[in-house]
Design a protein around this motif. Sequence first.
Motif, mmCIF file in Angstrom:
data_model
loop_
_atom_site.group_PDB
_atom_site.id
_atom_site.type_symbol
_atom_site.label_atom_id
_atom_site.label_comp_id
_atom_site.label_asym_id
_atom_site.label_seq_id
_atom_site.Cartn_x
_atom_site.Cartn_y
_atom_site.Cartn_z
ATOM 1 N N VAL A 60 -14.751 -3.730 -3.455
ATOM 2 C CA VAL A 60 -13.476 -3.018 -3.410
ATOM 3 C C VAL A 60 -13.782 -1.602 -3.881
ATOM 4 O O VAL A 60 -14.287 -1.395 -4.988
ATOM 5 N N ALA A 61 -13.527 -0.631 -3.012
ATOM 6 C CA ALA A 61 -13.777 0.775 -3.327
ATOM 7 C C ALA A 61 -12.441 1.437 -3.632
ATOM 8 O O ALA A 61 -11.555 1.474 -2.777
ATOM 9 N N GLY A 62 -12.310 1.943 -4.848
ATOM 10 C CA GLY A 62 -11.076 2.594 -5.278
ATOM 11 C C GLY A 62 -11.211 4.093 -5.225
ATOM 12 O O GLY A 62 -12.170 4.663 -5.741
ATOM 13 N N VAL A 63 -10.235 4.748 -4.583
ATOM 14 C CA VAL A 63 -10.240 6.201 -4.453
ATOM 15 C C VAL A 63 -9.611 6.814 -5.703
ATOM 16 O O VAL A 63 -8.530 6.409 -6.130
ATOM 17 N N GLU A 64 -10.313 7.816 -6.272
ATOM 18 C CA GLU A 64 -9.823 8.497 -7.471
ATOM 19 C C GLU A 64 -8.484 9.150 -7.186
ATOM 20 O O GLU A 64 -8.301 9.759 -6.141
ATOM 21 N N SER A 79 -13.383 -11.860 -6.695
ATOM 22 C CA SER A 79 -14.814 -11.948 -7.034
ATOM 23 C C SER A 79 -15.668 -10.952 -6.249
ATOM 24 O O SER A 79 -16.723 -11.281 -5.722
ATOM 25 N N ALA A 80 -15.190 -9.722 -6.190
ATOM 26 C CA ALA A 80 -15.925 -8.642 -5.533
ATOM 27 C C ALA A 80 -16.292 -7.596 -6.581
ATOM 28 O O ALA A 80 -15.681 -7.537 -7.652
ATOM 29 N N LYS A 81 -17.286 -6.776 -6.258
ATOM 30 C CA LYS A 81 -17.598 -5.674 -7.170
ATOM 31 C C LYS A 81 -16.619 -4.529 -6.923
ATOM 32 O O LYS A 81 -16.051 -4.407 -5.826
ATOM 33 N N PHE A 82 -16.426 -3.698 -7.944
ATOM 34 C CA PHE A 82 -15.577 -2.524 -7.814
ATOM 35 C C PHE A 82 -16.444 -1.282 -7.820
ATOM 36 O O PHE A 82 -17.303 -1.113 -8.688
ATOM 37 N N VAL A 83 -16.209 -0.400 -6.849
ATOM 38 C CA VAL A 83 -16.952 0.852 -6.740
ATOM 39 C C VAL A 83 -15.956 2.007 -6.781
ATOM 40 O O VAL A 83 -15.079 2.097 -5.916
ATOM 41 N N ALA A 122 -16.218 -4.200 2.868
ATOM 42 C CA ALA A 122 -15.484 -3.383 1.906
ATOM 43 C C ALA A 122 -13.987 -3.308 2.185
ATOM 44 O O ALA A 122 -13.546 -3.303 3.335
ATOM 45 N N LEU A 123 -13.256 -3.232 1.094
ATOM 46 C CA LEU A 123 -11.830 -2.927 1.099
ATOM 47 C C LEU A 123 -11.683 -1.595 0.385
ATOM 48 O O LEU A 123 -12.191 -1.429 -0.729
ATOM 49 N N VAL A 124 -11.031 -0.625 1.015
ATOM 50 C CA VAL A 124 -10.788 0.677 0.398
ATOM 51 C C VAL A 124 -9.350 0.684 -0.101
ATOM 52 O O VAL A 124 -8.417 0.402 0.664
ATOM 53 N N VAL A 125 -9.170 1.000 -1.389
ATOM 54 C CA VAL A 125 -7.851 0.930 -2.023
ATOM 55 C C VAL A 125 -7.448 2.299 -2.558
ATOM 56 O O VAL A 125 -8.224 2.977 -3.233
ATOM 57 N N ASP A 126 -6.216 2.680 -2.262
ATOM 58 C CA ASP A 126 -5.603 3.872 -2.855
ATOM 59 C C ASP A 126 -4.121 3.578 -3.038
ATOM 60 O O ASP A 126 -3.597 2.627 -2.465
ATOM 61 N N LEU A 135 -8.571 8.920 2.668
ATOM 62 C CA LEU A 135 -8.978 7.585 3.111
ATOM 63 C C LEU A 135 -10.038 7.668 4.204
ATOM 64 O O LEU A 135 -10.991 6.887 4.209
ATOM 65 N N CYS A 136 -9.895 8.597 5.107
ATOM 66 C CA CYS A 136 -10.876 8.759 6.183
ATOM 67 C C CYS A 136 -12.245 9.109 5.599
ATOM 68 O O CYS A 136 -13.266 8.547 6.009
ATOM 69 N N ALA A 137 -12.276 9.999 4.618
ATOM 70 C CA ALA A 137 -13.538 10.362 3.967
ATOM 71 C C ALA A 137 -14.129 9.152 3.250
ATOM 72 O O ALA A 137 -15.346 8.929 3.297
ATOM 73 N N ALA A 138 -13.298 8.362 2.598
ATOM 74 C CA ALA A 138 -13.766 7.163 1.893
ATOM 75 C C ALA A 138 -14.396 6.174 2.872
ATOM 76 O O ALA A 138 -15.478 5.627 2.617
#
Length: 180
Positions: A60-64, A79-83, A122-126, A135-138
Motif C-alpha cells: 500500500v503506497a500512501g501519498v504524502e 497484511s501488506a507493507k506500507f510505502v 500495489a494499492l495507491v492511497v490518498d 496520483l498519476c505521478a504516484a
Amino acid sequence: MASADARLAGIASSIRVIPDFPKPGIMFQDITTLLLDPKAFRDTIDVFVERYKDQGITVVAGVEARGFIFGPPIALAISAKFVPLRKPKKLPGEVISEEYSLEYGTDKIEMHVGAVQANDRALVVDDLIATGGTLCAAVKLIERVGAKVVECACVIELAELKGRDKLGDRPVFVLVEADA
C-alpha cells in the motif's frame, strides 16, 4: 454492521467543507473532522479493507501527507507493507522520483529504491483526487519499477476536475464525491 450506503453517508457527513480556503472559490474538503469521529474513521478504513482484503495486494503506497493517515491501517489489515511516497528531500537514502505538473509549476514525489519490487501488487492511497496529477505521478513511480498498480483509492473525489482522465484506464475507487 451498518449497510454500505449508511456507512458511506456517515463518512460523507463527517467531512467538513470550508468555503474559500485556502483561497476564494475553493471548497476545501476537510478530513480532520472525519478523523475526530472514531466511527466514521473506522468505517472509512473498513470499507477499503473489505474491498482489498482478497486482491493479493502486497504493498500500500500512501501519498504524502494524508495518504499516510489512511494507508497504514489498510496495509496492516490486509497484511501488506506500507510505502510512503514523499515530497522531495524527505526520505533518507537512495530514492527515485517522478515529476508532475501543478496549476503553477511542477512538483515531485519520491520513493525509496527497493521499497516496491517488480512482483508487487500495489494499492495507491490518498485522501482526495482532484486534478489527478499527484496520483498519476504516484502510479508512474510504482510502475517504473515493474510493479502492478491494482487500483487507486481515495476518500474524496472532486469529479468535476476530471482527475480520473489523467489516470487513463487505471481503476480509481472513491468513497465520497464532492463539489470543487
